[in-house]
Design a protein around this motif. Structure first.
Motif, PDB file in Angstrom:
ATOM      1  N   PRO A 428       0.802  -1.249   0.000  1.00 36.34           N
ATOM      2  CA  PRO A 428       0.000   0.000   0.000  1.00 36.34           C
ATOM      3  C   PRO A 428       0.823   1.282   0.000  1.00 36.34           C
ATOM      4  CG  PRO A 428      -0.142  -1.105   2.122  1.00 36.34           C
ATOM      5  CD  PRO A 428       0.586  -2.047   1.208  1.00 36.34           C
ATOM      6  N   GLU A 429       0.393   2.194  -0.850  1.00 38.09           N
ATOM      7  CA  GLU A 429       0.995   3.552  -0.925  1.00 38.09           C
ATOM      8  C   GLU A 429       0.775   4.290   0.377  1.00 38.09           C
ATOM      9  OE1 GLU A 429       2.558   5.386  -3.175  1.00 38.09           O
ATOM     10  OE2 GLU A 429       2.306   4.235  -5.030  1.00 38.09           O
ATOM     11  N   GLU A 430      -0.387   4.024   1.003  1.00 38.08           N
ATOM     12  CA  GLU A 430      -0.770   4.789   2.195  1.00 38.08           C
ATOM     13  C   GLU A 430      -0.671   3.913   3.434  1.00 38.08           C
ATOM     14  OE1 GLU A 430      -1.303   7.909   1.951  1.00 38.08           O
ATOM     15  OE2 GLU A 430      -1.293   7.871  -0.255  1.00 38.08           O
ATOM     16  N   ILE A 431      -0.147   4.483   4.493  1.00 37.51           N
ATOM     17  CA  ILE A 431       0.015   3.771   5.760  1.00 37.51           C
ATOM     18  C   ILE A 431      -1.343   3.280   6.292  1.00 37.51           C
ATOM     19  CG2 ILE A 431      -0.149   5.712   7.372  1.00 37.51           C
ATOM     20  CD1 ILE A 431       2.480   4.744   8.619  1.00 37.51           C
ATOM     21  N   SER A 432      -2.419   4.015   5.936  1.00 32.14           N
ATOM     22  CA  SER A 432      -3.750   3.664   6.456  1.00 32.14           C
ATOM     23  C   SER A 432      -4.220   2.296   5.945  1.00 32.14           C
ATOM     24  CB  SER A 432      -4.765   4.745   6.061  1.00 32.14           C
ATOM     25  OG  SER A 432      -4.696   4.943   4.664  1.00 32.14           O
ATOM     26  N   ALA A 433      -3.693   1.856   4.805  1.00 31.61           N
ATOM     27  CA  ALA A 433      -4.134   0.564   4.253  1.00 31.61           C
ATOM     28  C   ALA A 433      -3.227  -0.595   4.690  1.00 31.61           C
ATOM     29  CB  ALA A 433      -4.148   0.646   2.717  1.00 31.61           C
ATOM     30  N   PHE A 434      -2.235  -0.279   5.534  1.00 31.60           N
ATOM     31  CA  PHE A 434      -1.198  -1.250   5.862  1.00 31.60           C
ATOM     32  C   PHE A 434      -1.732  -2.432   6.674  1.00 31.60           C
ATOM     33  CE2 PHE A 434       2.531  -2.302   8.745  1.00 31.60           C
ATOM     34  CZ  PHE A 434       3.213  -3.030   7.793  1.00 31.60           C
ATOM     35  N   LYS A 435      -2.594  -2.178   7.658  1.00 34.76           N
ATOM     36  CA  LYS A 435      -3.053  -3.270   8.534  1.00 34.76           C
ATOM     37  C   LYS A 435      -3.788  -4.334   7.730  1.00 34.76           C
ATOM     38  CE  LYS A 435      -3.063  -1.793  13.224  1.00 34.76           C
ATOM     39  NZ  LYS A 435      -3.677  -0.871  14.145  1.00 34.76           N
ATOM     40  N   ALA A 436      -4.645  -3.902   6.824  1.00 35.56           N
ATOM     41  CA  ALA A 436      -5.413  -4.861   6.000  1.00 35.56           C
ATOM     42  C   ALA A 436      -4.455  -5.641   5.096  1.00 35.56           C
ATOM     43  CB  ALA A 436      -6.441  -4.100   5.151  1.00 35.56           C
ATOM     44  N   TRP A 437      -3.438  -4.956   4.568  1.00 37.37           N
ATOM     45  CA  TRP A 437      -2.442  -5.620   3.716  1.00 37.37           C
ATOM     46  C   TRP A 437      -1.714  -6.708   4.519  1.00 37.37           C
ATOM     47  CZ3 TRP A 437       2.750  -6.598   3.732  1.00 37.37           C
ATOM     48  CH2 TRP A 437       3.306  -7.016   2.519  1.00 37.37           C
ATOM     49  N   CYS A 438      -1.352  -6.392   5.778  1.00 37.90           N
ATOM     50  CA  CYS A 438      -0.633  -7.356   6.629  1.00 37.90           C
ATOM     51  C   CYS A 438      -1.488  -8.595   6.914  1.00 37.90           C
ATOM     52  CB  CYS A 438      -0.248  -6.739   7.975  1.00 37.90           C
ATOM     53  SG  CYS A 438       0.974  -5.464   7.847  1.00 37.90           S
ATOM     54  N   ARG A 439      -2.791  -8.380   7.157  1.00 39.60           N
ATOM     55  CA  ARG A 439      -3.668  -9.525   7.460  1.00 39.60           C
ATOM     56  C   ARG A 439      -3.662 -10.494   6.280  1.00 39.60           C
ATOM     57  NH1 ARG A 439      -6.867  -5.719  10.150  1.00 39.60           N
ATOM     58  NH2 ARG A 439      -8.149  -5.320   8.315  1.00 39.60           N
ATOM     59  N   GLU A 440      -3.778  -9.964   5.074  1.00 37.78           N
ATOM     60  CA  GLU A 440      -3.784 -10.808   3.876  1.00 37.78           C
ATOM     61  C   GLU A 440      -2.413 -11.479   3.691  1.00 37.78           C
ATOM     62  OE1 GLU A 440      -6.236 -11.742   2.167  1.00 37.78           O
ATOM     63  OE2 GLU A 440      -5.172 -12.700   0.480  1.00 37.78           O
ATOM     64  N   ALA A 441      -1.347 -10.723   3.932  1.00 38.12           N
ATOM     65  CA  ALA A 441       0.011 -11.292   3.788  1.00 38.12           C
ATOM     66  C   ALA A 441       0.203 -12.443   4.774  1.00 38.12           C
ATOM     67  CB  ALA A 441       1.061 -10.206   4.008  1.00 38.12           C
ATOM     68  N   ASP A 442      -0.281 -12.284   5.995  1.00 38.71           N
ATOM     69  CA  ASP A 442      -0.161 -13.360   6.997  1.00 38.71           C
ATOM     70  C   ASP A 442      -0.807 -14.640   6.493  1.00 38.71           C
ATOM     71  OD1 ASP A 442       1.251 -12.026   8.939  1.00 38.71           O
ATOM     72  OD2 ASP A 442      -0.514 -11.425  10.105  1.00 38.71           O
ATOM     73  N   LYS A 443      -1.998 -14.495   5.891  1.00 36.28           N
ATOM     74  CA  LYS A 443      -2.724 -15.678   5.380  1.00 36.28           C
ATOM     75  C   LYS A 443      -1.909 -16.344   4.278  1.00 36.28           C
ATOM     76  CE  LYS A 443      -7.366 -13.911   5.840  1.00 36.28           C
ATOM     77  NZ  LYS A 443      -8.297 -13.187   5.038  1.00 36.28           N
ATOM     78  N   LEU A 444      -1.359 -15.536   3.382  1.00 36.27           N
ATOM     79  CA  LEU A 444      -0.615 -16.084   2.240  1.00 36.27           C
ATOM     80  C   LEU A 444       0.650 -16.802   2.699  1.00 36.27           C
ATOM     81  CD1 LEU A 444      -1.079 -13.093  -0.245  1.00 36.27           C
ATOM     82  CD2 LEU A 444      -2.128 -15.364  -0.419  1.00 36.27           C
ATOM     83  N   TRP A 445       1.355 -16.232   3.680  1.00 37.56           N
ATOM     84  CA  TRP A 445       2.576 -16.893   4.182  1.00 37.56           C
ATOM     85  C   TRP A 445       2.217 -18.189   4.905  1.00 37.56           C
ATOM     86  CZ3 TRP A 445       7.130 -16.256   2.308  1.00 37.56           C
ATOM     87  CH2 TRP A 445       7.561 -15.019   1.837  1.00 37.56           C
ATOM     88  N   ALA A 446       1.096 -18.183   5.631  1.00 35.76           N
ATOM     89  CA  ALA A 446       0.693 -19.405   6.338  1.00 35.76           C
ATOM     90  C   ALA A 446       0.423 -20.517   5.324  1.00 35.76           C
ATOM     91  CB  ALA A 446      -0.541 -19.140   7.195  1.00 35.76           C
ATOM     92  N   ALA A 447      -0.187 -20.162   4.190  1.00 34.02           N
ATOM     93  CA  ALA A 447      -0.479 -21.159   3.158  1.00 34.02           C
ATOM     94  C   ALA A 447       0.810 -21.661   2.499  1.00 34.02           C
ATOM     95  CB  ALA A 447      -1.401 -20.551   2.094  1.00 34.02           C
ATOM     96  N   ALA A 448       1.827 -20.818   2.428  1.00 39.19           N
ATOM     97  CA  ALA A 448       3.083 -21.212   1.755  1.00 39.19           C
ATOM     98  C   ALA A 448       3.923 -22.140   2.620  1.00 39.19           C
ATOM     99  CB  ALA A 448       3.891 -19.961   1.402  1.00 39.19           C
ATOM    100  N   GLY A 449       3.802 -22.071   3.951  1.00 42.67           N
ATOM    101  CA  GLY A 449       4.643 -22.878   4.839  1.00 42.67           C
ATOM    102  C   GLY A 449       6.051 -22.302   4.917  1.00 42.67           C
ATOM    103  N   SER A 450       6.961 -23.065   5.539  1.00 39.75           N
ATOM    104  CA  SER A 450       8.327 -22.535   5.673  1.00 39.75           C
ATOM    105  C   SER A 450       9.340 -23.637   5.422  1.00 39.75           C
ATOM    106  CB  SER A 450       8.537 -21.942   7.064  1.00 39.75           C
ATOM    107  OG  SER A 450       8.896 -22.971   7.957  1.00 39.75           O
ATOM    108  N   MET A 451      10.578 -23.207   5.143  1.00 37.57           N
ATOM    109  CA  MET A 451      11.664 -24.152   4.895  1.00 37.57           C
ATOM    110  C   MET A 451      11.848 -25.084   6.094  1.00 37.57           C
ATOM    111  SD  MET A 451      14.011 -24.685   2.567  1.00 37.57           S
ATOM    112  CE  MET A 451      14.928 -23.419   1.742  1.00 37.57           C
ATOM    113  N   ALA A 452      11.691 -24.519   7.311  1.00 37.18           N
ATOM    114  CA  ALA A 452      11.879 -25.334   8.514  1.00 37.18           C
ATOM    115  C   ALA A 452      10.864 -26.475   8.562  1.00 37.18           C
ATOM    116  CB  ALA A 452      11.754 -24.456   9.757  1.00 37.18           C
ATOM    117  N   ASP A 453       9.644 -26.247   8.021  1.00 36.87           N
ATOM    118  CA  ASP A 453       8.616 -27.298   8.038  1.00 36.87           C
ATOM    119  C   ASP A 453       9.071 -28.517   7.232  1.00 36.87           C
ATOM    120  OD1 ASP A 453       6.913 -25.702   9.469  1.00 36.87           O
ATOM    121  OD2 ASP A 453       5.929 -24.877   7.679  1.00 36.87           O
TER     122      ASP A 453
END
Ligand SMILES: Cc1cc2nc3c(=O)[nH]c(=O)nc-3n(C[C@H](O)[C@H](O)[C@H](O)COP(=O)(O)OP(=O)(O)OC[C@H]3O[C@@H](n4cnc5c(N)ncnc54)[C@H](O)[C@@H]3O)c2cc1C
Length: 457
Positions: A428-453
């Protein structure tokens, strides 16, 4: 040391000294605080490899033969399969350098632009005024001193002393880079028994084990390295598996050096009021190699421009004024690294036989893509390339060289990675949209898993 500066930088590593120089060059007064002594700076690692062709991008004078930090250079690296077969060349040049001497060179360079260094000085905590950072508490010998500044840059390395001291809601994540989120690297410095036949002129690596052999300062010697999640003990286990399968040139061990390098997604925001996080403290290592020096300079360069502009005429760098640092980094290198990191979760999760097949047929491991990956941090596949890859994968499944489970895991991670990259490209260009962007990013990373897994599976 004065009572106040425009900028305090924590740590005189490659990220800290480079950022300090960029800010001083714009006329700001800069203090770098470093807990080590000048003499001991960088002693943790004798030798490192630096992407030669990226130096001009950052305006850093390249070490040359005759300089005390210069050892040698090589034009390409070689990768081999889990069974030590099908060597592939990556055409990408590296300088082999001595770290303590290189850090001393960077510090002298920064000092020539007016940066001041306080060695044997430790960052303890921030000072706040009206809830905003306005300096740092430092420890010099037995004394605790307060130094004021408009900006504190955390370039303290993997320990992330500044970022982790921030209040939870200050605007930058305060996570610890724990055992799942880092690579434990063991380097064996060795002397070759038959250097005339076995001389190591470039790095040879085995991605399946995350092991490599490369040149060092003794031209009759080599560095044999391994990196793995969780612990040095686990890295050693992987190394033992490796030497059962791959015959290294006969050698005698000289000594061992160890260290850890971040391997996790960076914080979503690097900036907050009067604060920026850089280098290993911001997890900026290349996802496919763990090298972190030039990739961290990318954020340093962007942050120096944005903070430099925001701090003109004595202004305070509030998060909103320097937000573009995040936008520019995350939409560029950040999006590319996020794609690679998520893809690797599936790509490395193979059996040794499958890895051997991938090398034989050039799926993932082929010279063109590996060279492009190193140069651009991404590979653009044309329709013909995609068709050829699909054909090889289908053939691999039909001939039982690849299991369906592996293909599914790879597809899953590529799909997840594609979504993550797109999301980062829409940071997001604007800081005001950041929290919503983070929530979506969290979901996407959870779906991707991690190297440690997948590391121990
Ligand atoms: C074994 C190993 C081999 C590697 N090889 C390569 C390689 O070949 N090429 C490559 O590009 N990358 C390599 N890396 C990664 C690379 O070393 C790091 O990415 C890079 O050094 C990070 O730089 P930095 O400036 O962020 O942090 P650092 O180099 O860790 O510097 C941080 C500095 O902050 C100081 N500090 C910490 N706490 C405080 C405090 N409280 N107060 C004041 N100062 C403090 C530290 O003393 C240190 O000097 C390797 C990593 C490891 C572990």
């Amino acid at each position: 040391m004065q009572k106040s500066y425009d900028v305090i930088v924590i740590g005189a590593g490659t990220a800290g000294s480079y950022f300090a120089k960029l800010m001083a060059e714009q006329g700001y007064s800069v203090l770098v605080v470093e807990k080590s002594s000048r003499e001991k700076l960088g002693r943790r690692l004798d030798i490192f490899h630096l992407d030669r062709d990226r130096l001009p991008r950052f305006g850093i004078p390249a070490p040359a033969p005759g300089d005390d930090d210069y050892v040698s250079e090589f034009e390409y690296s070689i990768s081999k399969s889990a069974f030590d077969q099908y060597p592939k060349r990556t055409l990408y040049p590296f300088l082999v350098l001595r770290l303590p001497q290189f850090l001393a060179r960077l510090a002298r360079w920064a000092e020539s632009f007016g940066v001041e260094y306080a060695f044997e000085t430790e960052f303890l905590d921030f000072i706040y005024e009206g809830g905003r950072i306005c300096g740092a508490q430092l420890k010099q010998g037995e004394e605790t001193v307060q130094v004021f500044s408009r900006l504190v840059a955390d370039a303290s390395g993997i320990v992330s002393v500044g970022r982790r001291k921030l209040p939870e809601d200050y605007g930058v994540e305060t996570f610890e880079i724990g055992p799942r989120d880092k690579f434990y690297v063991i380097l064996r410095y060795a002397r070759l028994k038959h250097p005339e036949v076995d001389r190591v002129k470039c790095t040879v690596n085995w991605p399946y084990y995350k092991t490599w052999i490369g040149p060092q300062h003794d031209k009759d010697g080599a560095i044999i390295g391994v990196g793995a999640n969780f612990s040095y003990e686990y890295a050693e286990e992987v190394f033992q598996k490796f030497i059962k399968q791959v015959k290294l040139p006969p050698h005698e061990l000289q000594y061992i050096q160890k260290g850890t390098t971040p391997y996790r997604r960076p914080p979503y925001s690097f900036v907050a009021d009067g604060f920026v996080v850089l280098g290993d403290a911001a997890c900026l290592t290349k996802p496919y190699s763990g090298e972190g020096i030039t990739s961290a300079w990318e954020l340093c360069a962007i942050a120096a421009q944005e903070f430099g502009a925001a701090m003109k005429e004595g202004r305070y760098p509030e998060a909103a004024r320097v937000w573009k640092t995040n936008v520019r980094y995350q939409r560029g290198q950040g999006a590319k690294f996020a794609y690679i990191m998520a893809t690797l979760v599936g790509a490395v999760n193979t059996l040794p036989e499958e890895n051997d097949y991938q090398f034989r047929t050039g799926i993932v491991f082929n010279e063109k893509d590996m060279t492009t990956m190193n140069r651009n941090f991404g590979v653009t596949l044309g329709l013909g390339d995609i068709m050829a890859m699909v054909f090889k994968i289908v053939a691999g499944v039909l001939t039982r060289n690849i299991t369906l489970a592996t293909v599914k895991a790879l597809l899953r991670s590529v799909t997840a990675a594609g979504k993550i990259q797109k999301h980062y490209e829409k940071f997001p260009e604007e800081i005001s949209a950041f929290k919503a962007w983070c929530r979506e990013a969290d979901k996407l990373w959870a779906a991707a898993g991690s190297m440690a897994d997948v590391a121990k599976s």
